[in-house]
Design a protein around this motif. Structure first.
Motif, PDB file in Angstrom:
ATOM      1  N   ALA A  84      -4.791  -1.275  -3.624  1.00  0.00           N
ATOM      2  CA  ALA A  84      -5.945  -1.833  -4.702  1.00  0.00           C
ATOM      3  C   ALA A  84      -5.262  -1.502  -6.175  1.00  0.00           C
ATOM      4  CB  ALA A  84      -7.216  -1.266  -4.277  1.00  0.00           C
ATOM      5  N   ARG A  85      -5.075  -0.257  -6.359  1.00  0.00           N
ATOM      6  CA  ARG A  85      -4.477   0.466  -7.604  1.00  0.00           C
ATOM      7  C   ARG A  85      -3.244  -0.404  -8.007  1.00  0.00           C
ATOM      8  NH1 ARG A  85      -6.033   5.689  -5.701  1.00  0.00           N
ATOM      9  NH2 ARG A  85      -3.920   5.939  -5.045  1.00  0.00           N
ATOM     10  N   ASN A  86      -2.076  -0.665  -6.723  1.00  0.00           N
ATOM     11  CA  ASN A  86      -1.002  -1.593  -7.162  1.00  0.00           C
ATOM     12  C   ASN A  86      -1.660  -2.830  -7.581  1.00  0.00           C
ATOM     13  OD1 ASN A  86       0.631   0.509  -6.899  1.00  0.00           O
ATOM     14  ND2 ASN A  86       1.064   0.103  -4.742  1.00  0.00           N
ATOM     15  N   ALA A 111      -6.495   2.402  -0.954  1.00  0.00           N
ATOM     16  CA  ALA A 111      -6.638   2.800  -2.344  1.00  0.00           C
ATOM     17  C   ALA A 111      -5.697   2.555  -3.019  1.00  0.00           C
ATOM     18  CB  ALA A 111      -7.371   3.786  -2.758  1.00  0.00           C
ATOM     19  N   MET A 112      -4.350   2.723  -2.472  1.00  0.00           N
ATOM     20  CA  MET A 112      -3.050   2.803  -3.259  1.00  0.00           C
ATOM     21  C   MET A 112      -2.872   1.372  -3.551  1.00  0.00           C
ATOM     22  SD  MET A 112      -0.505   4.158  -4.668  1.00  0.00           S
ATOM     23  CE  MET A 112      -0.435   5.868  -4.405  1.00  0.00           C
ATOM     24  N   GLU A 128      -2.831  -5.794 -14.892  1.00  0.00           N
ATOM     25  CA  GLU A 128      -3.161  -5.460 -16.091  1.00  0.00           C
ATOM     26  C   GLU A 128      -1.943  -5.662 -16.999  1.00  0.00           C
ATOM     27  OE1 GLU A 128      -5.908  -4.877 -17.510  1.00  0.00           O
ATOM     28  OE2 GLU A 128      -7.326  -4.399 -16.150  1.00  0.00           O
ATOM     29  N   ASP A 148      -4.531 -12.098  -9.128  1.00  0.00           N
ATOM     30  CA  ASP A 148      -3.998 -10.825  -8.405  1.00  0.00           C
ATOM     31  C   ASP A 148      -3.209 -10.911  -7.260  1.00  0.00           C
ATOM     32  OD1 ASP A 148      -6.316 -11.152  -7.283  1.00  0.00           O
ATOM     33  OD2 ASP A 148      -6.976  -9.085  -7.486  1.00  0.00           O
ATOM     34  N   VAL A 186      -8.643  -7.853  -6.301  1.00  0.00           N
ATOM     35  CA  VAL A 186      -9.298  -6.657  -6.886  1.00  0.00           C
ATOM     36  C   VAL A 186      -9.556  -7.089  -8.446  1.00  0.00           C
ATOM     37  CG1 VAL A 186      -8.553  -4.334  -8.025  1.00  0.00           C
ATOM     38  CG2 VAL A 186      -7.752  -5.169  -5.941  1.00  0.00           C
ATOM     39  N   LYS A 187      -8.855  -7.843  -9.231  1.00  0.00           N
ATOM     40  CA  LYS A 187      -9.268  -8.313 -10.320  1.00  0.00           C
ATOM     41  C   LYS A 187      -8.386  -9.733 -10.770  1.00  0.00           C
ATOM     42  CE  LYS A 187      -9.641  -7.057 -15.066  1.00  0.00           C
ATOM     43  NZ  LYS A 187      -9.785  -6.046 -16.326  1.00  0.00           N
ATOM     44  N   LEU A 210      -4.155  -3.980  -9.243  1.00  0.00           N
ATOM     45  CA  LEU A 210      -4.992  -3.800 -10.570  1.00  0.00           C
ATOM     46  C   LEU A 210      -3.678  -3.472 -11.391  1.00  0.00           C
ATOM     47  CD1 LEU A 210      -7.381  -3.641 -12.329  1.00  0.00           C
ATOM     48  CD2 LEU A 210      -7.697  -1.170 -11.700  1.00  0.00           C
ATOM     49  N   LEU A 211      -2.927  -2.497 -11.205  1.00  0.00           N
ATOM     50  CA  LEU A 211      -1.893  -2.223 -12.239  1.00  0.00           C
ATOM     51  C   LEU A 211      -0.899  -3.607 -12.623  1.00  0.00           C
ATOM     52  CD1 LEU A 211      -0.328  -0.026 -13.905  1.00  0.00           C
ATOM     53  CD2 LEU A 211       1.024   0.522 -11.885  1.00  0.00           C
ATOM     54  N   CYS A 228       0.997  -1.324   0.077  1.00  0.00           N
ATOM     55  CA  CYS A 228      -0.037   0.123   0.048  1.00  0.00           C
ATOM     56  C   CYS A 228       0.727   1.225  -0.157  1.00  0.00           C
ATOM     57  CB  CYS A 228      -0.912   0.135   1.205  1.00  0.00           C
ATOM     58  SG  CYS A 228      -2.194  -1.271   1.357  1.00  0.00           S
TER      59      CYS A 228
END
Length: 590
Positions: A423-425, A420-421, A431, A444, A451-452, A427-428, A378
């Motif tokens: 979760a973004r990590n 949130a950071m 992807e 993931d 997250v995905k 997801l990134l 995070c």
């Protein structure tokens, strides 16, 4: 395979002296493993004090074993902020006029490399190797290579996996690894050579898709490929370079499938030719197989396959992160297969190419994972520490047929969704992994808050078989999926996703030891252990909504005593008994 003979002929009488890169075997190389001079740098001030100019390092170490290990000759297990290595070497005369590449297959964590006191380059990341062109710093006769490695697992800002952030090992955390822990070697190449290749099997078209990158832009050059299976020619292709890249396909006369338990591999001869001259020549290999996922199952070559996996942490009592010899890499796979497992989660460590080679040869399914556990995922800097090395790993290992899925993170535990950071990590990372490799599923974060993900997975260490099986009973009738954290229900896409119990069991068994750690209350007898193991495992095999399991774990590791083998690789139970339990036909295979 032709490749086996070539690599065997190159084996040197040095620690871990086997050829380290089976995917690209060139004729000439120089192994630098063995005795190096060594110096601890507790204040990490050596670069300021120009330790690279010194020739009086106090100790000797056996590379590629980390200084914490017995095989290194040191066995020093306290924290080391920085360490220094130095090696003298002389190049063969036949290398004159060629470029010389220095390969460092793994250095934990940040490495700085000097040749004859000149800084050649650096690399961050303790699990993936790096290559430097050292040609311009060399001189005739003896040369000196110096390496500094800086390491801080307590920062929580670098991937460190199961390395303990306390002085002692504890619970699921074990002895640390600092500095060099895989082979160091030199290789001569021409100015024009193949830097990398991506090989993608295409079963429908009966060909191998090929993408190669050369060391520089080429005009009028071509990549020439020759495939064979068990000595029989299977196809040739010549692919022109457009700039530094060659893209094309190698049609095959016959498609021989790579399968679980049957690692059927093609030999591949690769040459880079320009103006009628061969600039580069090496041997490689590949396997023809496809991986699919959806509608509740994973498939191999279009057929549902229940993955009976074991958790493999890749630790060794005398080498820590490094197997004492190449035979032990192969033997760990054979130990797993002897108990009826058809693959492994390679847990919290990026395994070395030689292990993946043996998995390819033996038809052993593996999931690639990064050492994320100690990392504060995070933190804003986490992606900067994690992603570059992870993407290097995907690029390095993408050609292995044994590798059937990616799982960059493990147990991220964002139960509140507040970060949130983080979760973004996640997801990134998902992807970018899919962008590099759309042919494999990506989880993931194994066992944590998804997250995905392509596969819905959970960890559950319930020790009562009846209760454990009850968790998944509704799923067998088409009901809702069991989730470890009820506050986070799977999204609608999970209805089509395969369901993977990616950690379970972990049964403590060390009846002669008063200490030791494992999940739940230990069985009181071997018979009770077997009954519990059977009940837990068959609850998963018998459920048509479950496509894979991963039992914790292959071997004990230090104080953790829930392996099916002891830390020194002795079976705790008759392998045939465990094998019979594991090989029961799964519901999805019926």
């Amino acid at each position: 395979m032709k490749l086996d003979k070539k690599m065997a002929a190159m084996t040197a009488a040095l620690p871990r002296g086997e050829y380290p890169r089976p995917e690209c075997v060139r004729n000439e190389w120089l192994c630098l493993n063995g005795a190096w001079r060594f110096e601890r740098d507790p204040g990490a001030s050596g670069r300021e004090r120009h330790f690279e100019r010194r020739r009086d390092f106090a100790e000797e170490i056996q590379v590629p074993f980390c200084p914490e290990s017995a095989l290194s000759g040191l066995g020093y297990t306290d924290f080391m902020a920085a360490v220094w290595y130095q090696k003298r070497f002389t190049l063969p005369e036949s290398w004159q006029g060629k470029r010389v590449l220095a390969h460092f297959d793994a250095v934990d964590y940040e490495a700085f490399v000097y040749v004859n006191d000149t800084l050649i380059g650096s690399h961050r990341g303790g699990y993936i190797g790096f290559t430097l062109d050292i040609t311009d710093a060399l001189h005739p006769g003896e040369n000196v290579m110096t390496l500094c490695a800086e390491d801080d697992v307590r920062s929580r800002l670098q991937p460190a996996g199961k390395q303990s952030d306390r002085f002692f090992s504890h619970d699921c955390s074990y002895t640390r690894t600092t500095g060099i822990w895989q082979s160091v070697w030199l290789e001569p190449v021409e100015a024009l050579y193949v830097k990398s290749m991506k090989l993608t099997p295409d079963l429908a078209q009966g060909c191998l898709a090929v993408e190669a990158e050369a060391s520089c832009a080429l005009g009028g050059a071509r990549l020439v490929l020759k495939a064979a299976y068990e000595g029989k020619p299977m196809g040739e292709a010549a692919i022109p370079f457009q700039g530094p890249v060659a893209k094309g396909a190698l049609p095959l006369d016959e498609v021989v499938l790579w399968e679980a338990g049957a690692g059927r591999l093609y030999d591949l001869e690769v040459s880079l030719e320009k103006d009628g001259a061969v600039c580069d020549l090496f041997d490689s290999y590949f396997g023809m197989r496809s991986v699919g996922w959806g509608k509740g199952v994973m498939t191999l070559n279009g057929k549902p396959l229940f993955q009976r996996l074991i958790l493999d942490q890749g630790f060794y009592p005398d080498g820590i992160y490094t197997a004492p010899n190449d035979g032990e890499l192969k033997a760990d796979i054979e130990r797993s297969m002897a108990m009826g497992f058809n693959g492994a989660r390679l847990h919290q460590k990026i395994f070395e190419p030689r292990f993946l080679y043996w998995a390819d040869k033996l038809g052993y399914l593996v999931w690639g994972e990064q050492a994320s556990w100690v990392l504060d995922y995070c933190h804003p800097q986490a992606a900067l520490s994690f992603l570059p090395e992870w993407l290097e790993a995907v690029r390095r290992d993408i050609n292995h047929p044994a590798l059937v899925g990616w799982c960059p993170y493990n147990e991220t535990w964002d139960r509140t969704g507040a970060h949130a950071m983080g979760a973004r990590n996640l997801l990134l990372t998902y992807e970018l992994t899919k962008a590099l490799d759309p042919t494999r599923p990506v989880i993931d974060t194994s066992g944590g808050f998804h997250v995905k993900t392509d596969i819905y997975d959970i960890h559950d260490y319930c020790q009562d078989p009846e209760t454990f099986g009850g968790y998944f009973a509704a799923m067998a009738q088409g009901g809702e999926a069991y989730v470890t954290f009820p506050q986070y229900q799977p999204g609608p896409e999970s209805k089509e996703q395969p369901y993977f119990v990616s950690e379970y069991g972990g049964i403590r068994w060390a009846p002669k030891e008063s200490a030791g750690w494992g999940y739940g209350e230990a069985p009181k007898s071997e018979e009770e252990f077997i009954a519990r193991y059977r009940g837990l495992t068959h609850a998963l095999l018998d459920n048509p909504a479950i496509c894979a399991f991963c039992y914790t774990q292959l071997t004990d590791v230090e104080q953790e005593v829930n392996g099916l083998y002891t830390y020194d690789r002795k079976p705790k139970f008759d392998p045939e008994v465990i094998r019979a339990i594991n090989e029961k036909k799964a519901a999805i295979e019926a």
